[in-house]
Design a protein around this motif. Structure first.
Motif, PDB file in Angstrom:
ATOM      1  N   ALA A 293       0.828  -1.206   0.000  1.00 17.72           N
ATOM      2  CA  ALA A 293       0.000   0.000   0.000  1.00 17.72           C
ATOM      3  C   ALA A 293       0.863   1.257   0.000  1.00 17.72           C
ATOM      4  O   ALA A 293       1.966   1.260   0.563  1.00 17.72           O
ATOM      5  CB  ALA A 293      -0.932   0.003   1.218  1.00 17.72           C
ATOM      6  N   ALA A 294       0.349   2.296  -0.647  1.00 25.70           N
ATOM      7  CA  ALA A 294       1.035   3.598  -0.654  1.00 25.70           C
ATOM      8  C   ALA A 294      -0.002   4.698  -0.497  1.00 25.70           C
ATOM      9  O   ALA A 294      -1.097   4.618  -1.069  1.00 25.70           O
ATOM     10  CB  ALA A 294       1.832   3.785  -1.942  1.00 25.70           C
ATOM     11  N   ARG A 295       0.359   5.689   0.299  1.00 26.51           N
ATOM     12  CA  ARG A 295      -0.489   6.880   0.401  1.00 26.51           C
ATOM     13  C   ARG A 295       0.383   8.084   0.744  1.00 26.51           C
ATOM     14  O   ARG A 295       1.573   7.968   1.007  1.00 26.51           O
ATOM     15  CB  ARG A 295      -1.617   6.686   1.409  1.00 26.51           C
ATOM     16  N   ALA A 296      -0.237   9.250   0.745  1.00 25.35           N
ATOM     17  CA  ALA A 296       0.497  10.516   0.795  1.00 25.35           C
ATOM     18  C   ALA A 296       1.226  10.737   2.114  1.00 25.35           C
ATOM     19  O   ALA A 296       0.717  10.411   3.190  1.00 25.35           O
ATOM     20  CB  ALA A 296      -0.468  11.677   0.565  1.00 25.35           C
ATOM     21  N   TYR A 297       2.425  11.305   1.986  1.00 29.67           N
ATOM     22  CA  TYR A 297       3.049  12.037   3.097  1.00 29.67           C
ATOM     23  C   TYR A 297       2.813  13.501   2.771  1.00 29.67           C
ATOM     24  O   TYR A 297       3.388  14.049   1.830  1.00 29.67           O
ATOM     25  CB  TYR A 297       4.544  11.726   3.200  1.00 29.67           C
ATOM     26  N   ALA A 298       1.910  14.134   3.513  1.00 27.35           N
ATOM     27  CA  ALA A 298       1.488  15.508   3.229  1.00 27.35           C
ATOM     28  C   ALA A 298       2.054  16.419   4.313  1.00 27.35           C
ATOM     29  O   ALA A 298       1.501  16.531   5.404  1.00 27.35           O
ATOM     30  CB  ALA A 298      -0.033  15.590   3.179  1.00 27.35           C
ATOM     31  N   PRO A 331      -7.138  -9.610   1.228  1.00 27.01           N
ATOM     32  CA  PRO A 331      -5.736  -9.530   1.660  1.00 27.01           C
ATOM     33  C   PRO A 331      -5.602  -8.765   2.980  1.00 27.01           C
ATOM     34  O   PRO A 331      -6.452  -7.934   3.323  1.00 27.01           O
ATOM     35  CB  PRO A 331      -5.052  -8.767   0.515  1.00 27.01           C
ATOM     36  N   VAL A 332      -4.519  -9.058   3.689  1.00 24.07           N
ATOM     37  CA  VAL A 332      -4.236  -8.358   4.953  1.00 24.07           C
ATOM     38  C   VAL A 332      -3.831  -6.921   4.627  1.00 24.07           C
ATOM     39  O   VAL A 332      -2.989  -6.682   3.757  1.00 24.07           O
ATOM     40  CB  VAL A 332      -3.085  -9.067   5.707  1.00 24.07           C
ATOM     41  N   MET A 333      -4.440  -5.951   5.333  1.00 25.13           N
ATOM     42  CA  MET A 333      -4.144  -4.527   5.093  1.00 25.13           C
ATOM     43  C   MET A 333      -3.104  -4.043   6.109  1.00 25.13           C
ATOM     44  O   MET A 333      -3.261  -4.265   7.304  1.00 25.13           O
ATOM     45  CB  MET A 333      -5.428  -3.704   5.238  1.00 25.13           C
ATOM     46  N   PRO A 334      -2.032  -3.385   5.644  1.00 25.34           N
ATOM     47  CA  PRO A 334      -1.025  -2.900   6.592  1.00 25.34           C
ATOM     48  C   PRO A 334      -1.440  -1.572   7.211  1.00 25.34           C
ATOM     49  O   PRO A 334      -2.175  -0.795   6.596  1.00 25.34           O
ATOM     50  CB  PRO A 334       0.205  -2.686   5.702  1.00 25.34           C
ATOM     51  N   PRO A 335      -0.967  -1.279   8.428  1.00 27.23           N
ATOM     52  CA  PRO A 335      -1.140   0.083   8.950  1.00 27.23           C
ATOM     53  C   PRO A 335      -0.218   1.025   8.183  1.00 27.23           C
ATOM     54  O   PRO A 335       0.877   0.630   7.771  1.00 27.23           O
ATOM     55  CB  PRO A 335      -0.703  -0.045  10.414  1.00 27.23           C
ATOM     56  N   LEU A 336      -0.654   2.249   7.952  1.00 20.33           N
ATOM     57  CA  LEU A 336       0.164   3.264   7.278  1.00 20.33           C
ATOM     58  C   LEU A 336       0.361   4.441   8.216  1.00 20.33           C
ATOM     59  O   LEU A 336      -0.511   4.740   9.038  1.00 20.33           O
ATOM     60  CB  LEU A 336      -0.507   3.727   5.979  1.00 20.33           C
ATOM     61  N   PRO A 337       1.503   5.131   8.117  1.00 25.10           N
ATOM     62  CA  PRO A 337       1.706   6.300   8.982  1.00 25.10           C
ATOM     63  C   PRO A 337       0.640   7.371   8.713  1.00 25.10           C
ATOM     64  O   PRO A 337       0.024   7.396   7.632  1.00 25.10           O
ATOM     65  CB  PRO A 337       3.088   6.820   8.564  1.00 25.10           C
ATOM     66  N   GLY A 338       0.433   8.251   9.689  1.00 24.19           N
ATOM     67  CA  GLY A 338      -0.444   9.396   9.478  1.00 24.19           C
ATOM     68  C   GLY A 338       0.090  10.260   8.340  1.00 24.19           C
ATOM     69  O   GLY A 338       1.293  10.275   8.071  1.00 24.19           O
ATOM     70  N   PHE A 339      -0.805  10.977   7.680  1.00 26.71           N
ATOM     71  CA  PHE A 339      -0.417  11.781   6.512  1.00 26.71           C
ATOM     72  C   PHE A 339       0.722  12.757   6.819  1.00 26.71           C
ATOM     73  O   PHE A 339       1.544  13.048   5.956  1.00 26.71           O
ATOM     74  CB  PHE A 339      -1.621  12.559   5.971  1.00 26.71           C
ATOM     75  N   ASN A 340       0.752  13.272   8.053  1.00 27.67           N
ATOM     76  CA  ASN A 340       1.777  14.283   8.385  1.00 27.67           C
ATOM     77  C   ASN A 340       2.823  13.739   9.351  1.00 27.67           C
ATOM     78  O   ASN A 340       3.404  14.492  10.139  1.00 27.67           O
ATOM     79  CB  ASN A 340       1.103  15.538   8.970  1.00 27.67           C
TER      80      ASN A 340
END
Length: 579
Positions: A293-298, A331-340
């Motif tokens: 998974a990938a999401r924003a570092y804002a 599928p197993v979902m990983p935890p992701l860091p907070g956006f900031n």
């Protein structure tokens, strides 16, 4: 005397033998080096994502574009034919381009664009680089869909400095608009406001299960129990630094920007646009399906961003069910860091080291200090309010050392520099901010409007250069991925607040700093880089958030030729496009 003669003849023999050995070794390595020929056709292709079909600009009808695979030492010859309706250039991101600046690709910096119907052949040799790079359009916002991986393996006969992976998978992180990206940037240029954010992120061109009309085509990454595989992660997103993680699996970082690193293990990566990271992943979990998974570092407070999450699936071949029948087992979902989550970014960034002691320049000839950040231009008198939709009726801009970079339009900087054509650029880019201020504090509004200009900074061949890159809080602070063309550089320190030369030099790592081509300058902070100016030409340094390039967050280093042919830019190719 006889003893002296004997020792002299022995040493002479040794020297001759050594010389023959060097010649033999270089001949052998040249014998292994290959010349590859490729054809890229830039064309319009219907691409359906998020339930809608867009007429996307692609290479050879592929999105993402073709992966190029080479060995260290190979020469690449890539003929690019433009059958699309926009001007285009291709940049080989991270390739040193020693003496071959004409093949570097940034529009109006090293070449005029390839016009619709035209073609240009890029020729360059990979010298001393191994790992993951990539290629992309370097003209307006075309790189939203015109990009692909460039994989460089060791010379034939050489091996990786880590366990040979069972399989290798490029992971290209991208950004997708439910619109023509060229229309998005044109509208923002017209209004002076910030452009619309993307509608999705992608992994190898696919948004993944969490978006509409997408789960049929989610990208599958195969693995099996006991395997060690290599993921070559590339942030090809246009405007967004991204976190990347794999559920329940640790990632061992072994390379970045086509330089090996001292291995370290992490559960999450952060890549600014332009950066690459090579990671080993072990098939050491129960056979099942796990999300990548990938999401924003804002990092910019209050700035709009795309807050969606893209996924692919790490699938064990021995998982209880095959891909087609696995709809029941999510599928197993990983935890992701907070956006900031800047703390996670800092810990990750501080983990990078070169594998061994390296030769960092210590005597510095050029000590430079560049502020980087945004700005706001007052609304020109001849503009209506519809053209000044930035904050409080302004237009967004950006700058380095208060100069907002303006591209030439009739000839490239490199042509003007090599041919001595006046009036195209000036070489008075400031070595320091024109005015010192509290860069990360409350900045006076009088400093928010930079001066436009096409300014370069001249460097003598062989000069040892240090650049302090200082973020500013003008309008908003932000993590800026700063990319230097034509060079790798050592990142010797990073920190927060205003760089203080009397105390922060104690943080310098002059032993084993990482070698990169793109540095993520911390939000409200600074980074210090060093390199030797051993590659003549005109080399763009810019923020790799494309919205910021459009606004002028760039400058050009003008590196003089040295002595003789091997320290001089090659003559321009005969098919160099005309403006």
């Amino acid at each position: 005397m006889e003893v002296l003669n004997n020792s002299f003849s022995n040493s002479r023999c040794s020297f001759v033998l050594f010389g023959l050995f060097v010649l033999f070794a270089s001949a052998m390595s040249l014998a292994h080096a290959k010349t590859q020929q490729h054809e890229f056709v830039i064309q319009t292709t219907p691409v359906k994502r998020l339930c809608k079909t867009q007429k996307s600009i692609t290479v050879n009808g592929q999105y993402p574009g073709p992966t190029l695979e080479a060995n260290n030492g190979d020469t690449l010859i890539v003929k690019v034919t433009n059958k699309a309706r926009y001007n285009v250039t291709i940049h080989w991101h991270g390739i040193r381009q020693i003496r071959t600046g004409w093949a570097d690709g940034p529009e109006f910096v090293t070449q005029c664009p390839i016009r619709p119907g035209g073609s240009y052949t890029y020729r360059f040799t990979i010298q001393g680089q191994e790992g993951t790079l990539w290629w992309h359009a370097h003209s307006s916002w075309l790189r939203a869909t015109v990009y692909g991986a460039l994989i460089i393996r060791p010379k034939e006969g050489d091996s990786y400095p880590f366990t040979k992976p069972k399989r290798e998978t490029p992971i290209l992180l991208g950004e997708w608009w439910n619109a023509n990206p060229m229309d998005v940037v044109r509208e923002a240029t017209r209004t002076g406001a910030s452009p619309n954010v993307s509608d999705a992120y992608t992994i190898n061109g696919q948004p993944g299960d969490l978006y509409n009309c997408s789960n049929q085509d989610t990208y599958i990454v195969p693995i099996d129990s006991g395997e060690t595989n290599l993921l070559r992660v590339i942030n090809a997103a246009l405007n967004q630094p991204l976190f990347f993680t794999v559920a329940n699996h640790k990632l061992t970082v072994v390379g970045a920007d086509a330089s090996y690193t001292k291995p370290f293990t992490t559960s999450v990566l952060m890549l600014g646009p332009g950066q690459t990271t090579d990671v080993l992943i072990n098939g050491d979990q129960p056979p099942a399906r796990y999300y990548l998974a990938a999401r924003a570092y804002a990092s910019a407070p209050n700035a709009p961003f795309d807050n969606t999450t893209t996924t692919a699936i790490l699938e064990y071949k021995s998982a209880p069910c095959a891909a087609k029948n696995c709809t029941a087992s999510k599928p197993v979902m990983p935890p992701l860091p907070g956006f900031n989550d800047t703390a996670t970014v800092t810990a990750f960034s501080n983990s990078f080291r070169s594998p061994r002691k390296v030769e960092v320049p210590t005597q510095i000839d050029e000590n430079l200090f560049f502020t980087i950040g945004l700005g706001l231009n007052k609304c020109p008198k001849n503009f209506g309010s519809s053209r000044c939709q930035g904050p409080n009726g302004t237009r967004f801009t950006a700058s380095m050392n208060n100069v907002s970079f303006v591209l030439p339009s009739n000839i490239s900087v490199l042509q003007a520099y090599q041919l001595g054509i006046p009036g195209v650029f000036t070489s008075d880019f400031p070595a320091n901010p024109p005015l010192k201020f509290d860069y990360t504090g409350n900045v006076s509004r009088s400093l928010w409007q930079p001066v436009p200009g096409t300014k370069g900074y001249k460097l003598k061949f062989g000069s040892r250069v240090q650049v302090v890159l200082q973020d500013t809080s003008i309008f908003t602070p932000e993590n800026h991925p700063i990319h230097l063309h034509g060079y790798d550089f050592y990142i010797i320190a990073e920190g927060f607040g205003n760089f203080n030369p009397s105390t922060d030099t104690a943080k310098f790592n002059l032993v084993d700093p990482p070698l990169r081509n793109t540095v993520a300058v911390p939000v409200n902070g600074w980074a210090v880089i060093r390199f030797v100016a051993d590659n003549p030409g005109a080399w763009l340094m810019h923020c790799h958030l494309d919205v910021h390039i459009n606004w002028g967050l760039a400058m050009v280093f003008l590196v003089d030729n040295g002595v003789g042919e091997l320290q001089s830019v090659e003559p321009p190719p005969t098919d160099l496009p005309l403006c």
